[in-house]
Write a protein that holds these residues in place. Structure first.
Motif, PDB file in Angstrom:
ATOM      1  N   ASN A   1       0.842  -1.271  -0.005  1.00 14.31           N
ATOM      2  CA  ASN A   1      -0.047  -0.081  -0.022  1.00 14.31           C
ATOM      3  C   ASN A   1       0.872   1.432   0.088  1.00 14.31           C
ATOM      4  N   ASP A   2       2.055   1.227   0.500  1.00 13.59           N
ATOM      5  CA  ASP A   2       3.020   2.122   0.451  1.00 13.59           C
ATOM      6  C   ASP A   2       3.733   2.357  -1.077  1.00 13.59           C
ATOM      7  N   ALA A   3       3.660   1.313  -1.826  1.00 12.22           N
ATOM      8  CA  ALA A   3       4.444   1.374  -2.873  1.00 12.22           C
ATOM      9  C   ALA A   3       4.094   2.165  -4.095  1.00 12.22           C
ATOM     10  N   GLY A   4       2.885   2.633  -4.126  1.00 16.80           N
ATOM     11  CA  GLY A   4       2.443   3.661  -5.339  1.00 16.80           C
ATOM     12  C   GLY A   4       2.535   2.486  -6.373  1.00 16.80           C
ATOM     13  N   ASP A   5       2.849   3.144  -7.615  1.00 15.19           N
ATOM     14  CA  ASP A   5       2.596   2.361  -8.737  1.00 15.19           C
ATOM     15  C   ASP A   5       3.795   1.402  -8.714  1.00 15.19           C
ATOM     16  N   ILE A   6       3.685   0.124  -8.661  1.00 15.58           N
ATOM     17  CA  ILE A   6       4.390  -1.016  -8.497  1.00 15.58           C
ATOM     18  C   ILE A   6       5.280  -1.093  -9.683  1.00 15.58           C
ATOM     19  N   GLN A   7       4.631  -1.004 -11.012  1.00  8.64           N
ATOM     20  CA  GLN A   7       5.525  -0.971 -12.086  1.00  8.64           C
ATOM     21  C   GLN A   7       6.666  -0.204 -12.223  1.00  8.64           C
ATOM     22  N   THR A   8       6.318   1.084 -11.836  1.00  3.53           N
ATOM     23  CA  THR A   8       7.433   1.973 -11.697  1.00  3.53           C
ATOM     24  C   THR A   8       8.671   1.722 -10.724  1.00  3.53           C
ATOM     25  N   LEU A   9       8.352   1.211  -9.640  1.00  2.00           N
ATOM     26  CA  LEU A   9       9.440   0.642  -8.684  1.00  2.00           C
ATOM     27  C   LEU A   9      10.105  -0.305  -9.331  1.00  2.00           C
ATOM     28  N   VAL A  10       9.419  -1.346 -10.087  1.00  2.00           N
ATOM     29  CA  VAL A  10      10.295  -2.460 -10.744  1.00  2.00           C
ATOM     30  C   VAL A  10      10.887  -1.859 -11.723  1.00  2.00           C
ATOM     31  N   ASP A  11      10.478  -1.017 -12.658  1.00  2.00           N
ATOM     32  CA  ASP A  11      11.174  -0.609 -13.791  1.00  2.00           C
ATOM     33  C   ASP A  11      12.493   0.096 -13.329  1.00  2.00           C
ATOM     34  N   THR A  12      12.328   0.855 -12.216  1.00  2.00           N
ATOM     35  CA  THR A  12      13.452   1.446 -11.549  1.00  2.00           C
ATOM     36  C   THR A  12      14.625   0.536 -10.983  1.00  2.00           C
ATOM     37  N   ALA A  13      14.219  -0.520 -10.489  1.00  2.00           N
ATOM     38  CA  ALA A  13      14.863  -1.442  -9.880  1.00  2.00           C
ATOM     39  C   ALA A  13      15.894  -2.069 -11.197  1.00  2.00           C
ATOM     40  N   LEU A  14      15.044  -2.687 -12.049  1.00  2.00           N
ATOM     41  CA  LEU A  14      15.853  -2.922 -13.328  1.00  2.00           C
ATOM     42  C   LEU A  14      16.802  -1.928 -13.895  1.00  2.00           C
ATOM     43  N   MET A  15      16.567  -0.564 -13.768  1.00  2.00           N
ATOM     44  CA  MET A  15      17.074   0.392 -14.588  1.00  2.00           C
ATOM     45  C   MET A  15      18.656   0.483 -13.676  1.00  2.00           C
ATOM     46  N   TYR A  16      18.495   0.441 -12.278  1.00  2.00           N
ATOM     47  CA  TYR A  16      19.450   0.406 -11.402  1.00  2.00           C
ATOM     48  C   TYR A  16      20.445  -0.813 -11.770  1.00  2.00           C
ATOM     49  N   LYS A  17      19.741  -1.873 -11.980  1.00  2.00           N
ATOM     50  CA  LYS A  17      20.515  -3.393 -12.185  1.00  2.00           C
ATOM     51  C   LYS A  17      21.492  -2.995 -13.485  1.00  2.00           C
ATOM     52  N   GLN A  18      21.001  -2.334 -14.401  1.00  2.00           N
ATOM     53  CA  GLN A  18      21.834  -1.883 -15.751  1.00  2.00           C
ATOM     54  C   GLN A  18      23.080  -0.693 -15.217  1.00  2.00           C
ATOM     55  N   HIS A  19      22.429   0.122 -14.416  1.00  2.00           N
ATOM     56  CA  HIS A  19      23.309   1.323 -14.032  1.00  2.00           C
ATOM     57  C   HIS A  19      23.400   1.922 -12.567  1.00  2.00           C
ATOM     58  N   PRO A  20      24.231   0.843 -11.945  1.00  2.00           N
ATOM     59  CA  PRO A  20      24.120   0.847 -10.468  1.00  2.00           C
ATOM     60  C   PRO A  20      24.423   2.188  -9.921  1.00  2.00           C
ATOM     61  N   LEU A  21      25.257   2.909 -10.774  1.00  2.00           N
ATOM     62  CA  LEU A  21      25.870   4.253 -10.018  1.00  2.00           C
ATOM     63  C   LEU A  21      25.542   5.579 -10.540  1.00  2.00           C
ATOM     64  N   LEU A  22      24.306   5.330 -11.328  1.00  2.00           N
ATOM     65  CA  LEU A  22      23.546   6.368 -12.056  1.00  2.00           C
ATOM     66  C   LEU A  22      23.343   7.462 -10.897  1.00  2.00           C
ATOM     67  N   HIS A  23      22.725   7.212  -9.802  1.00  2.00           N
ATOM     68  CA  HIS A  23      22.418   8.108  -8.965  1.00  2.00           C
ATOM     69  C   HIS A  23      23.526   8.186  -7.728  1.00  2.00           C
ATOM     70  N   LYS A  24      24.857   7.975  -7.920  1.00  2.00           N
ATOM     71  CA  LYS A  24      25.670   7.894  -6.853  1.00  2.00           C
ATOM     72  C   LYS A  24      25.764   9.494  -6.198  1.00  2.00           C
ATOM     73  N   ALA A  25      25.416  10.521  -6.942  1.00  2.00           N
ATOM     74  CA  ALA A  25      25.431  11.604  -6.129  1.00  2.00           C
ATOM     75  C   ALA A  25      23.956  11.847  -5.531  1.00  2.00           C
ATOM     76  N   GLY A  26      23.083  11.345  -5.749  1.00  2.00           N
ATOM     77  CA  GLY A  26      21.710  11.458  -5.189  1.00  2.00           C
ATOM     78  C   GLY A  26      21.442  11.454  -3.607  1.00  2.00           C
ATOM     79  N   GLY A  27      22.399  10.622  -3.003  1.00  2.00           N
ATOM     80  CA  GLY A  27      22.234  10.299  -1.782  1.00  2.00           C
ATOM     81  C   GLY A  27      23.087  10.949  -1.019  1.00  2.00           C
ATOM     82  N   LYS A  28      24.083  11.792  -1.512  1.00  2.00           N
ATOM     83  CA  LYS A  28      25.337  12.284  -0.834  1.00  2.00           C
ATOM     84  C   LYS A  28      24.742  13.023   0.293  1.00  2.00           C
TER      85      LYS A  28
END
Lengths: 319, 319, 319
Positions: free
Chosen positions: B8-35
């Motif tokens: 119920n907290d997930a919002g759109d599940i497919q977006t979370l799934v797509d983002t996860a698979l995108m990170y699997k291809q590009h693990p460090l894409l947002h390396k600066a995002g949590g700085k």
């Protein structure tokens, strides 16, 4: 600063306090200052707030922090000279500490008192021998008789309230004994007393039942009071803390439940801020209602642990 | 996203799934995002895969992660209001959680069910009170009734297989109970059920012996089947998991060894992918031969824990 | 370098030693070399020096290191094939190791011998199965029969002394058994023996009481001597270490207190450097006076653990 064990190592307290509050505004100002410096955090006893706040302080200064939890039973150190180590101790401080000195730039150590022998605990041999044999600066994360990073955070918290301007007069600070269900160290009380006295910015009263006197070396300059109501009259800050008896050593004496503060009891104060180092047993040491009230400063104190640790680490690094 | 406790907290599940698979291809894409953002990982129960995968996810986003393992016995928290804390609890959630809120930007908590009282466990008071009193976003690393990061990784794994294109039809997903030697939580099963149902991309059947019904609030929309062979017929994915009985609560009922899947049993399926959250007891829950076969997806599921955690953390950070 | 379990994996020892001493001069030379590479440090047994020195080595190379302490009782792994896991083991190495292979670039494992069965321990199945099933390079942090990072640091320490130039001849190195109060693994002794022999830069003597013979596969090429005084005559380096008997396996035999070295005993040596891997029981294994003397190299050995680990990690990373 080669050691940070007590207020005597602190140098000018106000400078440490000012630096802490400056870091609270600008946490990452000296992010480059500790680059490639390594802090070892050695816990001979468990820790939650102290560990996390010191790790964050180190990270804010760009230091690498390495934590190692070594319970006293698992890795029992020997501190006596010339002993034949055919018993339960597995390593001598004279061999262990120099190795840590090879690995770290600063060593932080937590070691609680045993509460079995006042002479042993009050000699502070553990932390002193780490300092002597490691060859690097050593920082106390609470030792047998003191908890200096807590006390600095406590002073920082009071200073913060004073700067907000609601207290216009010289503040009255009271350290009061509180009931507990088991015998606790005297560290926090000893340390708070010596820091407030050295700080010199407050009138300072210590309240406790007769027989619960702290060691006089920590309380010289404070007013001792056995009547809690009288002690807290007109108080601006009340630090609530249990400690076990110093004489006989380490005992839990009578319960004294009437020494637990409640909101009603604050009527004689100047709307005092209530302080405690946490963890606190609700409705034993302090009423839950008081902890939930606007008078409580306990969360803020815990938050200020970060800035007090950062201020001390920065001084040790020469920043 | 202020909490991540359930689907119920997930919002759109497919977006979370797509983002996860995108990170699997590009693990460090947002390396600066949590700085300079700090994640606290509080383990009231032990963890291996969950801890490591979440630490890696945080590191990939440039976050600082601080782990603290606090077993429930060592630091027993109080959750009841107005209690006199003269027993075994040493700190109240109302005092502990706000301090963690001072130290961290996001707090992640693991806390298993006690399996003694359904009412206690299903109220999820531990994780809810951390969220209520910490004042910061809180992420479940498995709570009393759910394991949402696992379920997201499970969906990610099925999506990955589907994208590879061997399954051309609407997939059939089966969650099947399996034997075990001790009573286990219902978390993984509850959570998998509610995620697959909410995902809506599969026909979903739950198979278990009579009497092992899950709580209906997690299974509404699924087909319940007591015959395992019938359930797995034409299945594309079979999730194998033991759980203890919900009614009576937390019991290990009959052994039901014939519910253990083997390679032969898969003949009625569509060469189904076999899933399990690990750790798995070989030849009790699932045959070793099946785990060693090409049908097993379990290592991939565990690997995908990184990307599912990274997807959720990124959403919490607003990336 | 896919594995680092023994001297046989080391390649050219002198290159590893030279690299270690180079890193001692320039710790951060390859800070960028391990960027975004992840080292898992799995401790099935406790560690102090090994953990810290390896973490520092990884940090010096810019690697992320994640530590997980998993005592054998808490997370008991199964190593036998085809077993029905209805007992005390909770996860099979064939399921656990591949997951770690998903999370890390290099896996480092510590696992002590059980000292119950020579066949079990000397098969080294734990570390070999981690290598076989994880699919990534695996590094020993001490296994059932060897401690290769310690031995490399020991060679580095001797090389350092030799480069300082006080020893002008081919050095004589003695490994001597010492008394202890409980049965210890043979790892350090086995490993030191095979490394010194492979190094080929010293005459090598192993001294021990009759009946304390090490397994010949580690000692081939060394001179075995039952008379300690004769063994240490003209020695340049003396490595002091207890080990339990190999035959019968894992036993603490007679005390042999006269095998403890003292400063007086060194008169027959060439002012030998005294080595030990620590922790050492003073006045049981080695006299305190000797450890406090200028002859002691033990702190330097422990310090050199950082550079030996850094040298091996760099080779594994292909730097």
């Amino acid at each position: 600063m080669k050691t940070f064990f007590s207020v005597n190592d602190a140098g000018d307290i106000q400078t440490l306090v000012d630096t802490a509050l400056m870091y609270k505004q600008h946490p990452l100002l000296h992010k480059a200052g500790g680059k490639d410096k390594r802090l070892g955090l050695l816990f001979l006893n468990p820790s939650l707030r102290t560990r996390i706040s010191t790790q964050i302080a180190a990270a804010n200064l760009g230091m690498d922090a390495i934590v190692f939890n070594v319970d006293k039973d698992g890795w029992r150190l020997e501190f006596e000279d010339d002993v034949v180590m055919n018993g339960t101790t597995v390593e001598h401080i004279k061999d262990a500490a120099p190795v840590l000195g090879q690995y770290f730039d600063i060593l932080a150590v937590r070691s609680f008192p045993g509460l079995l022998s006042k002479q042993d605990d009050y000699s502070e041999q553990i932390i002193h021998q780490f300092a002597k044999h490691s060859g690097i600066p050593v920082l106390s994360l609470e030792s047998a008789t003191r908890h200096p990073l807590q006390s600095l955070a406590d002073i920082v918290t009071m200073e913060e309230v004073l700067r907000a301007g609601t207290v216009k007069h010289r503040p009255k600070v009271v350290l009061t004994w509180a009931p507990h269900v088991k015998p606790l160290p005297q560290c926090v009380a000893n340390s708070f007393a010596e820091w407030v006295i050295a700080w010199q910015h407050a009138d300072f009263v210590i309240a406790h039942p007769e027989g619960m006197e702290l060691d006089p070396k920590f309380t010289k300059g404070a007013t001792i009071e056995y009547n809690q109501d009288k002690a807290i009259a007109d108080a601006d800050f009340i630090y609530v803390k249990n400690w076990s008896s110093v004489e006989p050593y380490g005992k839990l004496l009578e319960a004294k439940h009437d020494w637990m503060l409640t909101p009603e009891r604050l009527s004689v104060t100047r709307n005092a801020g209530i302080m405690h180092c946490l963890p606190v047993r609700r409705n034993v040491e302090l009423s839950g209602a008081l902890l939930d009230s606007a008078n409580s400063l306990v969360t803020r104190q815990a938050g200020n642990r970060v800035w007090s640790a950062q201020s001390v680490l920065a001084k040790m690094l020469g920043l």
